[in-house]
Design an enzyme around this catalytic site. Structure first.
Site, PDB file in Angstrom:
ATOM      1  N   ASP A 170     -11.441   4.224   6.079  1.00 44.57           N
ATOM      2  CA  ASP A 170     -10.797   3.809   4.828  1.00 44.57           C
ATOM      3  C   ASP A 170     -11.325   2.444   4.380  1.00 44.57           C
ATOM      4  O   ASP A 170     -10.558   1.503   4.145  1.00 44.57           O
ATOM      5  CB  ASP A 170      -9.278   3.759   5.031  1.00 44.57           C
ATOM      6  N   ALA A 212       0.852  -1.194   0.000  1.00 47.41           N
ATOM      7  CA  ALA A 212       0.000   0.000   0.000  1.00 47.41           C
ATOM      8  C   ALA A 212       0.885   1.241   0.000  1.00 47.41           C
ATOM      9  O   ALA A 212       2.105   1.148  -0.126  1.00 47.41           O
ATOM     10  CB  ALA A 212      -0.915  -0.017   1.218  1.00 47.41           C
ATOM     11  N   SER A 213       0.275   2.386   0.138  1.00 49.08           N
ATOM     12  CA  SER A 213       1.028   3.638   0.042  1.00 49.08           C
ATOM     13  C   SER A 213       2.035   3.815   1.172  1.00 49.08           C
ATOM     14  O   SER A 213       3.103   4.381   0.975  1.00 49.08           O
ATOM     15  CB  SER A 213       0.057   4.821   0.028  1.00 49.08           C
ATOM     16  N   LEU A 214       1.717   3.312   2.376  1.00 46.46           N
ATOM     17  CA  LEU A 214       2.560   3.553   3.538  1.00 46.46           C
ATOM     18  C   LEU A 214       3.359   2.333   3.989  1.00 46.46           C
ATOM     19  O   LEU A 214       4.345   2.472   4.695  1.00 46.46           O
ATOM     20  CB  LEU A 214       1.710   4.038   4.721  1.00 46.46           C
ATOM     21  N   ALA A 215       2.911   1.136   3.581  1.00 48.85           N
ATOM     22  CA  ALA A 215       3.548  -0.085   4.079  1.00 48.85           C
ATOM     23  C   ALA A 215       3.261  -1.254   3.147  1.00 48.85           C
ATOM     24  O   ALA A 215       2.477  -1.126   2.200  1.00 48.85           O
ATOM     25  CB  ALA A 215       3.027  -0.402   5.489  1.00 48.85           C
ATOM     26  N   GLN A 216       3.908  -2.384   3.425  1.00 50.43           N
ATOM     27  CA  GLN A 216       3.621  -3.612   2.680  1.00 50.43           C
ATOM     28  C   GLN A 216       3.504  -4.762   3.667  1.00 50.43           C
ATOM     29  O   GLN A 216       3.974  -4.683   4.802  1.00 50.43           O
ATOM     30  CB  GLN A 216       4.687  -3.889   1.634  1.00 50.43           C
ATOM     31  N   VAL A 217       2.865  -5.856   3.229  1.00 50.47           N
ATOM     32  CA  VAL A 217       2.555  -6.974   4.129  1.00 50.47           C
ATOM     33  C   VAL A 217       3.249  -8.249   3.650  1.00 50.47           C
ATOM     34  O   VAL A 217       3.165  -8.600   2.468  1.00 50.47           O
ATOM     35  CB  VAL A 217       1.033  -7.203   4.215  1.00 50.47           C
ATOM     36  N   LYS A 263       3.157  -6.368   8.784  1.00 49.02           N
ATOM     37  CA  LYS A 263       3.030  -5.102   8.054  1.00 49.02           C
ATOM     38  C   LYS A 263       4.257  -4.246   8.353  1.00 49.02           C
ATOM     39  O   LYS A 263       4.497  -3.884   9.506  1.00 49.02           O
ATOM     40  CB  LYS A 263       1.742  -4.386   8.487  1.00 49.02           C
TER      41      LYS A 263
END
Length: 540
Positions: free
Chosen positions: A324, A168-173, A187
């Site tokens: 969101d 995503a825009s702020l992090a990845q999983v 995350k």
């Protein structure tokens, strides 16, 4: 004349950008408290600012030059405007991907503003921003994990997949397995978010304010204010974990009748920090994946009802709202430990992900918002006007506020027909909405400037939920509006009962409750009759 004014606009932007970059370059990196961070900022921020200024200038020039001399309302102007919208949306999309991080977040937000932004922008951002976010390298992930948890992923976890399952825009999983053998989702915040978040906010703020200075009708400053307030909270994963637990507690205490049907992943607190969050891994279908939902033995219309009720309870009763709720943040799975119905179908459970962005509505705001939605559902023009004014729309823009909330023109909002708020989804419906957005652009901008930011986030949440409902139902439906009508009315009655005034006040609240049930029953009968007529019409 137009060329001269555009040259002046370009000069203003160029001078402003040069001044800001020059001032930044003059900073003394060597004497900074954190020289490496300061150096990183001064090597990353100027290129971003230059890209911002060039993109803003190109978009402004394209609009003024392409539309110059074309008569208002002419078919040629409308055709040209559509082409400029499309070109500009692609330029903005390219800027967001080039700069990443906060810019991706901003693009996602624009993709959810159907009531304000031209459709070309909405579609371009919506099609790309949710599914094509940049990915941090495994080396960068290892750097974050080691800094936050003290060692590399292969030491902290029994297994750790270096390839993320989502970004995503702020992090990845990443999928991992802890030393107890439990499958978990980890995350990890993108490293550049820590480095450039504050500077990115400043550059976006600079560009938006500069554009407003050059073109006063372009006023998106409220969006920057909201981003500046919400971003630090979204970047704090401890805050996100606490939000997820508070959300479930609210359902257990305040909405026990659906608490079992709403779930959030368990947090592993010993493996979580402000920049890294370890949670229970969840299997499920994305809420708009109708084929998979059906394959799981779940009815999409039941999911739509559950989504509507879940968020209505949050908005009108809890006053603590997940803001969101796009499709990637809502999963569906069969309700655990429940059997099949007589027809062989399973009950759905809604799994809420990404709890970084929540808004709290105080008692007065929550009650007025519930009263407004109750009035919208029951087409009560006086109550719509009264409660719109209480929420900040004023005496003059209440009809516009009602239109933005429902995506319906005022004559439909106050139509006593039972299906007055249902959007048919036809081409004429879409054209009508786009026409209103274009025709009332300045009034919409003024309304959004007036409204409290918490209500602006409710507008965004409504748009996300509308999109989810459309994907699930694929045909116009009144049931979600009936759910909103019931929950908002119950919240108004509960607020009345909580005030503990006289016996007559208490009796009045109970009479309201009886009247509500009667009105909802009448609406349900009317709905059955309406569906029956449509079914007969279809067969004929």
């Amino acid at each position: 004349m137009a060329t001269r004014s555009l040259w002046g606009a370009r000069t203003k932007l160029a001078l402003s950008a040069t001044a800001l970059i020059g001032g930044g370059a003059a900073a003394n990196v060597a004497t900074s408290d954190d020289p490496s961070m300061t150096l990183k900022l001064y090597t990353t921020v100027p290129p971003r600012l230059i890209r911002d200024a060039m993109t803003a200038t190109a978009i402004a020039f394209d609009y003024e030059y392409s539309l110059w001399g074309l008569p208002e309302g002419s078919s040629e102007r409308e055709k040209t405007k559509h082409e400029v919208h499309l070109r500009s949306a692609r330029k903005l999309q390219e800027l967001c991907f080039s700069n990443g991080g906060i810019y991706i977040k901003l693009g996602q937000h624009l993709g959810q503003l159907e009531y304000l932004v031209p459709q070309e922008y909405v579609q371009t951002m919506r099609d790309s921003m949710l599914n094509k976010c940049p990915v941090s390298s495994y080396e960068q992930v290892c750097e974050v994990v080691k800094k936050e948890l003290g060692d590399t992923p292969d030491k902290i976890f029994a297994e750790f997949d270096p390839v993320p399952i989502a970004s995503a825009s702020l992090a990845q999983v990443h999928v991992a397995r802890n030393h107890d053998g439990k499958k978990v989702a980890v995350k990890v915040q993108h490293t550049h978010m820590t480095d450039t978040a504050a500077a990115d906010c400043a550059t976006v703020d600079f560009i938006v304010n500069t554009l407003h200075w050059i073109f006063p009708s372009f006023d998106y400053r409220w969006l920057i204010d909201e981003m500046r307030e919400s971003l630090p909270k979204e970047l704090d994963f401890i805050n996100e974990a606490q939000n997820s637990e508070k959300c479930l507690e609210n359902f257990q205490k305040l909405s026990p009748h659906i608490a079992a049907y709403v779930y959030a992943p368990k947090v592993y607190w010993n493996l979580s920090t402000s920049k890294l969050l370890t949670m229970e891994f969840m299997d499920g279908a994305e809420v708009n994946d109708v084929k998979t939902i059906k394959r799981l033995g779940i009815q999409p219309d039941e999911v739509a009802r559950l989504v509507s009720e879940t968020f209505a309870e949050m908005m009108f009763k809890h006053g603590f709202v997940h803001c969101d709720p796009h499709a990637a943040n809502l999963l569906v799975r069969p309700l655990p430990y429940s059997g099949k119905s007589i027809l062989g179908k399973k009950k759905p459970q809604l799994i809420l992900l990404d709890h970084g962005l929540y808004k709290e509505l105080d008692f007065e705001t929550r009650t007025n918002y519930a009263k407004l939605w109750k009035a919208l559902i029951f087409a009560d023009a006086n109550a719509i006007k009264e409660n719109s004014a209480k929420l900040g729309a004023g005496e003059d823009l209440y009809a516009l506020f009602a239109g933005i909330l429902t995506m319906r023109p005022w004559n439909r909002v106050i139509d006593p027909a039972v299906d007055h708020l249902v959007i048919q989804g036809s081409e004429s419906d879409r054209s009508e909405l786009q026409m209103y957005a274009s025709q009332y652009f300045s009034q919409i901008s003024e309304l959004l400037r007036r409204l409290p930011r918490v209500i602006l986030l409710m507008l965004k949440t409504n748009d996300c939920l509308r999109s989810v409902s459309n994907a699930l139902l694929q045909v116009p439906s009144l049931e979600t509006f009936m759910i909103i009508g019931r929950v908002s009315s119950e919240a108004v009655i509960e607020a009345k009962l909580s005030q503990k005034r006289s016996f007559l006040h208490w009796l009045s609240a109970w009479l309201d409750k009886i009247l509500l049930e009667a009105r909802l029953f009448t609406m349900q009968v009317a709905l059955w009759l309406l569906q029956g007529r449509k079914s007969l019409s279809w067969r004929n």
